[in-house]
Enzyme design. Structure first.
Site, PDB file in Angstrom:
ATOM      1  N   TYR A 108       0.847  -1.186   0.000  1.00 45.70           N
ATOM      2  CA  TYR A 108       0.000   0.000   0.000  1.00 45.70           C
ATOM      3  C   TYR A 108       0.893   1.251   0.000  1.00 45.70           C
ATOM      4  CZ  TYR A 108      -2.940   3.702   1.667  1.00 45.70           C
ATOM      5  OH  TYR A 108      -3.567   4.907   1.796  1.00 45.70           O
ATOM      6  N   LYS A 206     -11.939  -0.781   5.086  1.00 49.48           N
ATOM      7  CA  LYS A 206     -12.187  -1.651   3.935  1.00 49.48           C
ATOM      8  C   LYS A 206     -13.187  -2.763   4.310  1.00 49.48           C
ATOM      9  CE  LYS A 206      -9.015   0.821   1.817  1.00 49.48           C
ATOM     10  NZ  LYS A 206      -8.611   1.947   2.601  1.00 49.48           N
TER      11      LYS A 206
HETATM   12  C1  LIG Z   1      -3.681  -2.477   2.182  1.00 51.65           C
HETATM   13  C2  LIG Z   1      -3.915  -1.170   2.883  1.00 51.65           C
HETATM   14  N1  LIG Z   1      -3.287  -0.937   4.038  1.00 51.65           N
HETATM   15  C3  LIG Z   1      -3.468   0.229   4.716  1.00 51.65           C
HETATM   16  C4  LIG Z   1      -4.309   1.219   4.233  1.00 51.65           C
HETATM   17  C5  LIG Z   1      -4.470   2.511   5.003  1.00 51.65           C
HETATM   18  O1  LIG Z   1      -5.705   2.511   5.641  1.00 51.65           O
HETATM   19  P1  LIG Z   1      -6.588   3.852   5.890  1.00 51.65           P
HETATM   20  O2  LIG Z   1      -6.954   4.412   4.553  1.00 51.65           O
HETATM   21  O3  LIG Z   1      -7.755   3.332   6.683  1.00 51.65           O
HETATM   22  O4  LIG Z   1      -5.748   4.789   6.670  1.00 51.65           O
HETATM   23  C6  LIG Z   1      -4.985   1.001   3.036  1.00 51.65           C
HETATM   24  C7  LIG Z   1      -5.868   2.047   2.488  1.00 51.65           C
HETATM   25  O5  LIG Z   1      -6.173   2.078   1.310  1.00 51.65           O
HETATM   26  C8  LIG Z   1      -4.789  -0.217   2.350  1.00 51.65           C
HETATM   27  O6  LIG Z   1      -5.407  -0.487   1.188  1.00 51.65           O
END
Ligand SMILES: Cc1ncc(COP(=O)(O)O)c(C=O)c1O
Length: 389
Positions: A108, A206
């Site tokens: 990510y 998600k």
């Molecule tokens: C695989 C993954 N990890 C971490 C995150 C970060 O999460 P957040 O957007 O809730 O801060 C995301 C967000 O898109 C993600 O897809």
């Protein structure tokens, strides 16, 4: 209030659907109440009436969400944060200047950016390794110096599969802890702690929330030790705890997690199978396809389905890939994943100039709509964009 334990051995899907056998003590309501209070009155001896003092430490609704997630993750403790990034930053705050981190290059992009920032600003260096090479993690580790291995499986947005049990063994042999970003493979399919990880991380925004109506981050720990206490202290001091209403939305989402994930997995497999032989698609990246290089490992560690995330490389140019996203009528052109509605995204455009994602890649998050509508939509968008001709 939680009802007395059942004499039946209840499956996690049942425990999640009933928010841990919850019945509201005051009303008998089967849905948990939301406790909004930011501060909690003390008793005549000036002691906290229960254990609550101030909402920056959490409160009854936050704790209820944490109890459900600790149960599903099989954790010694779970903390819920205001976003996934807030949870990641709290974990990384436990590192010190000079410590070393190992992480895959394909992760990510927010996690990648923060790890790079730690290198630039705090002298905490990260070695990024190739997630497609099972030996690459071993080479990236610096025994005695590597404090944390941060992995994602499947990795975003290439959906490479990392063997979590093997990664845990390698990390522990080097004296490091393993944290697994399970956002795409939540506890209904992968139990990272049972596979040997020290931390299971989720962007609750998600699949856990599941309705694209909240941001949340979840960190579950295999042990309630000094590092865990430090993470809790960081959340308290940074004020990165989730708010009560979002915690309640998270609880509501968790009640249907198993059902939604099962549906998304079945639809994604049908769509991936359809696109594999589509002339407008050069490549389908989905660990559920038997021909995917990580399929055997994924089948071992994703026991509740391969999830709703897949990427396609269109047979065409970057412009045509963007056109497919523009021409979609059922898929919504938006970032994020794991919601009930299907999303399509030209990932390179979102990740920015240092993105290593192929320009022809489109990331699809499959929701719970009728899969026939989703297939028909992709067919018409690929056709209209002139892919494969
Ligand atoms: C695989 C993954 N990890 C971490 C995150 C970060 O999460 P957040 O957007 O809730 O801060 C995301 C967000 O898109 C993600 O897809």
């Amino acid at each position: 209030m939680t009802r007395p334990p059942s004499q039946l051995r209840l499956s996690p899907a049942t425990r999640a659907a009933q928010a841990l056998r919850h019945i509201d003590e005051r009303t008998g309501g089967v849905t948990p109440a939301i406790e909004f209070s930011a501060t909690f009155a003390r008793d005549e001896d000036y002691a906290p009436r229960q254990r609550y003092i101030y909402a920056r430490d959490g409160g009854p609704t936050v704790e209820h969400a944490e109890a459900i997630l600790a149960d599903l993750d099989g954790a010694a403790g779970t903390l819920v944060f205001a976003s996934g990034m807030a949870a990641l930053v709290a974990l990384l705050e436990t590192l010190e200047t000079g410590d070393h981190v190992a992480a895959p290059l394909s992760i990510y992009h927010g996690a990648l950016s923060w790890l790079k920032r730690l290198g630039d600003r705090r002298g905490i260096e990260t070695t990024f390794f190739d997630a497609t090479d099972p030996r690459a993690l071993g080479a990236a580790l610096q025994p005695g110096r590597t404090r944390l291995v941060w992995i994602e499986s499947p990795t975003n947005p290439m959906w490479d599969v990392i063997d979590i049990a093997a990664a845990a063994e390698a990390a522990h042999a080097a004296g490091a802890r393993l944290a697994v970003d399970c956002t795409v493979a939540p506890p209904c399919t992968t139990l990272a702690l049972a596979l040997g990880a020290d931390f299971a991380f989720h962007s609750g925004t998600k699949y856990l929330g599941g309705h694209s109506d909240l941001t949340a981050g979840v960190l579950s720990s295999a042990r309630a030790d000094a590092v865990w206490d430090e993470i809790r202290a960081v959340r308290h001091l940074m004020g990165s705890v989730i708010a009560a209403f979002e915690a309640w939305l998270l609880i509501r989402g968790l009640r249907t997690l198993y059902l939604r994930y099962e549906r998304a997995s079945a639809s994604a497999l049908a769509i991936a199978t359809h696109l594999e032989t589509h002339r407008g698609v050069a490549r389908v990246l989905y660990p559920g396809l038997p021909g995917h290089p990580g399929h055997a490992v994924a089948a071992r560690q994703m026991t509740g389905g391969f999830g709703g995330m897949l990427s396609i490389l269109v047979a065409g140019t970057e412009g045509q890939a963007r056109d497919v996203a523009r021409f979609a009528q059922v898929f919504i052109p938006a970032t994020s994943l794991g919601g009930v509605e299907s999303l399509i995204e030209h990932r390179k455009a979102v990740e920015g100039p240092d993105s290593v994602t192929p320009a022809m890649l489109l990331r699809l998050s499959i929701g719970i709509e009728d899969p026939a509508d989703l297939i028909a939509d992709l067919d018409q968008a690929l056709e209209r964009a002139g892919c494969g001709v």
